[in-house]
Scaffold this motif. Structure first.
Motif, PDB file in Angstrom:
ATOM      1  N   HIS A  31       0.863  -1.178   0.000  1.00  0.00           N
ATOM      2  CA  HIS A  31       0.000   0.000   0.000  1.00  0.00           C
ATOM      3  C   HIS A  31       0.904   1.234   0.000  1.00  0.00           C
ATOM      4  O   HIS A  31       1.590   1.507   0.969  1.00  0.00           O
ATOM      5  CB  HIS A  31      -0.900  -0.019   1.233  1.00  0.00           C
ATOM      6  N   THR A  35      -1.662   6.602  -1.744  1.00  0.00           N
ATOM      7  CA  THR A  35      -2.865   6.025  -2.345  1.00  0.00           C
ATOM      8  C   THR A  35      -3.823   5.556  -1.251  1.00  0.00           C
ATOM      9  O   THR A  35      -3.413   5.303  -0.122  1.00  0.00           O
ATOM     10  CB  THR A  35      -2.532   4.828  -3.262  1.00  0.00           C
ATOM     11  N   LYS A  38      -7.916  -0.237  -0.646  1.00  0.00           N
ATOM     12  CA  LYS A  38      -9.216  -0.693  -1.150  1.00  0.00           C
ATOM     13  C   LYS A  38     -10.235  -0.843  -0.029  1.00  0.00           C
ATOM     14  O   LYS A  38     -11.426  -0.635  -0.227  1.00  0.00           O
ATOM     15  CB  LYS A  38      -9.047  -2.008  -1.907  1.00  0.00           C
ATOM     16  N   ILE A  92     -13.242   4.800  -5.402  1.00  0.00           N
ATOM     17  CA  ILE A  92     -11.801   5.060  -5.382  1.00  0.00           C
ATOM     18  C   ILE A  92     -11.320   4.936  -6.822  1.00  0.00           C
ATOM     19  O   ILE A  92     -11.657   3.967  -7.505  1.00  0.00           O
ATOM     20  CB  ILE A  92     -11.058   4.063  -4.470  1.00  0.00           C
ATOM     21  N   ARG A  96      -6.014   4.873  -7.383  1.00  0.00           N
ATOM     22  CA  ARG A  96      -6.244   4.916  -5.933  1.00  0.00           C
ATOM     23  C   ARG A  96      -5.731   6.205  -5.266  1.00  0.00           C
ATOM     24  O   ARG A  96      -5.514   6.250  -4.077  1.00  0.00           O
ATOM     25  CB  ARG A  96      -5.644   3.680  -5.247  1.00  0.00           C
TER      26      ARG A  96
END
Length: 192
Positions: A31, A35, A38, A92, A96
């Motif tokens: 990650h 960004t 999810k 999103i 992202r």
């Protein structure tokens, strides 16, 4: 010669193993700091705040007999006012970097209004976000248009700090002005 072959084979296996490990580490999805994850699709956790804008908001998750209900709480501390919205759709972007929330306002009587509004949150870094503020019903709310501000996100509510720092002086000034008008009116009435 056989010893040299064993060393060469051992070195080759060692280098191959190291390269394989580096390749696996390099391709493991991580990650990125700039960004959205999810799992933030229901609304990023935490409080978004901007000292410059004197504004804060967050997603509140309420347990009800119908399950968990999500609401958006908007606090304009510059011109003290609170507004509540009900998210209807969050998205999103593919890269992202942008989280967009579509919502409807909740009236003072607790009814959901028909018109939909939306606002994007652009993630600039791990701790900073760009959000636009525009006026709705006399108070600012996050919007797709308006003035852009840099917000940060925190796990602790900034409401008390912002109320004391920004709202209290504004409210004190308003109430002092109202009291002065009442005092002047009383003096004029008494003098008559």
């Amino acid at each position: 010669m056989k010893q040299l072959d064993k060393k060469l084979i051992g070195t080759t296996l060692g280098v191959a193993s190291l390269l394989l490990t580096m390749t696996i580490i390099g391709t493991t999805p991580t990650h990125a700091a700039d960004t959205f994850a999810k799992n933030e699709i229901s609304g990023p956790k935490g409080y978004f705040k901007s000292d410059k804008a004197q504004f804060a908001f967050y997603w509140k998750y309420l347990k009800t007999n119908k399950g968990v209900q999500t609401v958006l709480i908007f606090g304009d501390f510059k011109q003290p006012q609170l507004q509540i919205g009900m998210p209807v759709l969050n998205t999103i972007s593919k890269d992202r970097k942008t989280f967009t929330s579509q919502y409807k306002f909740v009236s003072n009587k607790g009814k959901l209004l028909n018109q939909k509004f939306y606002f994007p949150i652009v993630k600039l870094s791990d701790a900073t976000y760009q959000i636009h503020l525009a006026y709705h019903n006399g108070a600012r709310v996050p919007s797709a248009t308006g003035k852009a501000y840099v917000f940060t996100k925190t796990s602790k509510s900034p409401a008390t700090t912002y109320a004391n720092k920004y709202s209290k002086p504004s409210l004190t000034k308003q109430y002092t002005a109202q009291l002065e008008k009442i005092r002047q009116k009383t003096i004029q009435t008494t003098a008559s």
